[in-house]
Design an enzyme around this catalytic site. Structure first.
Site, PDB file in Angstrom:
ATOM      1  N   LYS A  76       0.826  -1.212   0.000  1.00 50.97           N
ATOM      2  CA  LYS A  76       0.000   0.000   0.000  1.00 50.97           C
ATOM      3  C   LYS A  76       0.863   1.265   0.000  1.00 50.97           C
ATOM      4  CE  LYS A  76      -2.465  -0.932   3.718  1.00 50.97           C
ATOM      5  NZ  LYS A  76      -1.897  -2.215   4.160  1.00 50.97           N
ATOM      6  N   ARG A 117      -9.682   0.678   9.147  1.00 47.70           N
ATOM      7  CA  ARG A 117      -9.305  -0.701   9.448  1.00 47.70           C
ATOM      8  C   ARG A 117     -10.396  -1.436  10.212  1.00 47.70           C
ATOM      9  NH1 ARG A 117      -3.340   0.298   9.268  1.00 47.70           N
ATOM     10  NH2 ARG A 117      -2.223  -1.649   9.570  1.00 47.70           N
ATOM     11  N   ARG A 156      12.166  -6.762   5.721  1.00 46.16           N
ATOM     12  CA  ARG A 156      12.277  -5.317   5.513  1.00 46.16           C
ATOM     13  C   ARG A 156      13.267  -4.688   6.506  1.00 46.16           C
ATOM     14  NH1 ARG A 156       6.575  -2.130   4.901  1.00 46.16           N
ATOM     15  NH2 ARG A 156       6.464  -2.440   7.143  1.00 46.16           N
ATOM     16  N   ARG A 203      11.762  -2.625  11.850  1.00 39.69           N
ATOM     17  CA  ARG A 203      10.637  -2.113  12.636  1.00 39.69           C
ATOM     18  C   ARG A 203      10.227  -3.192  13.630  1.00 39.69           C
ATOM     19  NH1 ARG A 203       5.966   0.110   8.638  1.00 39.69           N
ATOM     20  NH2 ARG A 203       4.606  -0.959  10.114  1.00 39.69           N
ATOM     21  N   ARG A 215      -0.356  -9.368  13.179  1.00 44.24           N
ATOM     22  CA  ARG A 215      -0.988  -8.294  12.390  1.00 44.24           C
ATOM     23  C   ARG A 215      -1.909  -8.896  11.328  1.00 44.24           C
ATOM     24  NH1 ARG A 215       4.136  -5.053  10.458  1.00 44.24           N
ATOM     25  NH2 ARG A 215       2.683  -3.626   9.436  1.00 44.24           N
TER      26      ARG A 215
HETATM   27  P1  AMP Z   1       0.719   0.302   9.171  1.00 48.73           P
HETATM   28  O1  AMP Z   1       2.005   1.005   8.921  1.00 48.73           O
HETATM   29  O2  AMP Z   1      -0.444   0.849   8.385  1.00 48.73           O
HETATM   30  O3  AMP Z   1       0.825  -1.209   9.040  1.00 48.73           O
HETATM   31  O4  AMP Z   1       0.336   0.584  10.702  1.00 48.73           O
HETATM   32  C1  AMP Z   1       1.209   0.215  11.760  1.00 48.73           C
HETATM   33  C2  AMP Z   1       0.406   0.055  13.052  1.00 48.73           C
HETATM   34  O5  AMP Z   1      -0.234   1.294  13.393  1.00 48.73           O
HETATM   35  C3  AMP Z   1      -0.721  -0.964  12.997  1.00 48.73           C
HETATM   36  O6  AMP Z   1      -0.267  -2.291  13.219  1.00 48.73           O
HETATM   37  C4  AMP Z   1      -1.637  -0.452  14.112  1.00 48.73           C
HETATM   38  O7  AMP Z   1      -1.122  -0.782  15.377  1.00 48.73           O
HETATM   39  C5  AMP Z   1      -1.520   1.057  13.956  1.00 48.73           C
HETATM   40  N1  AMP Z   1      -2.542   1.582  13.005  1.00 48.73           N
HETATM   41  C6  AMP Z   1      -2.322   2.149  11.778  1.00 48.73           C
HETATM   42  N2  AMP Z   1      -3.476   2.516  11.198  1.00 48.73           N
HETATM   43  C7  AMP Z   1      -4.453   2.160  12.057  1.00 48.73           C
HETATM   44  C8  AMP Z   1      -5.871   2.246  12.018  1.00 48.73           C
HETATM   45  N3  AMP Z   1      -6.529   2.771  10.961  1.00 48.73           N
HETATM   46  N4  AMP Z   1      -6.573   1.777  13.089  1.00 48.73           N
HETATM   47  C9  AMP Z   1      -5.935   1.257  14.167  1.00 48.73           C
HETATM   48  N5  AMP Z   1      -4.609   1.120  14.256  1.00 48.73           N
HETATM   49  C10 AMP Z   1      -3.858   1.576  13.223  1.00 48.73           C
END
Ligand code: AMP
Length: 214
Positions: free
Chosen positions: A13, A88, A127, A160, A171
């Site tokens: 994404k 989400r 990564r 990370r 996740r």
């Molecule tokens: P991402 O980089 O989008 O995978 O987000 C990393 C982490 O941030 C996720 O595993 C969640 O803990 C938190 N996070 C990001 N976006 C959301 C969302 N829309 N709702 C809840 N938690 C989020």
């Protein structure tokens, strides 16, 4: 163009959002990036989100909605936006529709990138990034010249916390339970465009462009 880029973590994404930003001249709104900045700066919001992010869980809808609403109100979002990693959950999607409706806007397309789970684990657990310049690498697909060292800065690369294999699997489980149902939600509104997310980045880009034009 008001877009949602949808898909499991590691579907690409962030990479495809960059291309959409350039093609359509719209900003990328990544809740994950915004939360990571808050954690790095140790803001009150960052302190609340930190632990749950490390474990791969979802931050509360209340926190995430607050940051998204504030971001969408900024001037650069007037001609559109690409949401990456948001919504989400169904309550987040309902709240988003309400926020947009209040200013006479709506989502036009939801692009869902489809990648199978084992490929995701391979992509995310490999990564790495440079803590100084931010350049990203992959231990197999885009390796640095010296193992675990940034080509540009010569410093040790980092992973990370939430890209460790066990956390990635967590996740993915959270995605299946709480996020995947949104596909049906948007399909029933005729907004969903499903795109195979495997293969070279440029090919995925072409598929997205074709889907948005069709
Ligand atoms: P991402 O980089 O989008 O995978 O987000 C990393 C982490 O941030 C996720 O595993 C969640 O803990 C938190 N996070 C990001 N976006 C959301 C969302 N829309 N709702 C809840 N938690 C989020």
């Amino acid at each position: 163009m008001n877009l949602i880029l949808f898909g499991p973590p590691g579907a690409g994404k962030g990479t495809q959002a960059q291309f959409l930003v350039e093609s359509y001249k719209i900003p990328q709104i990544s809740t994950g990036d915004m939360l990571r900045v808050a954690v790095r700066q140790q803001t009150p919001l960052g302190l609340k989100a930190q632990e749950i992010m490390q474990q791969g869980g979802l931050v509360s809808d209340e926190i995430v909605l607050g940051i998204v609403e504030e971001r969408l109100a900024q001037d650069d979002c007037r001609s559109g936006f690409v949401l990456d990693g948001f919504p989400r959950t169904i309550p987040q999607a309902d709240a988003l529709a309400e926020i947009l409706q209040r200013c006479g806007r709506s989502i036009e397309h939801v692009v869902s990138l489809e990648v199978d789970n084992e490929e995701i684990v391979k992509r995310l657990s490999g990564r790495r990034s440079c803590p100084d310049c931010g350049k990203g690498y992959h231990v197999t697909y885009d390796a640095p010249k010296r193992v675990d060292v940034c080509d540009v800065c010569g410093v040790a690369l980092v992973q990370r916390d939430d890209d460790r294999e066990q956390t990635v699997r967590n996740r993915l489980a959270v995605y299946e339970q709480q996020t995947a149902p949104l596909k049906e939600y948007y399909r029933s509104q005729q907004l969903l465009r499903t795109i195979p997310g495997m293969g070279p980045i440029a090919e995925v880009q072409q598929r997205i462009t074709a889907a948005l034009a069709g």
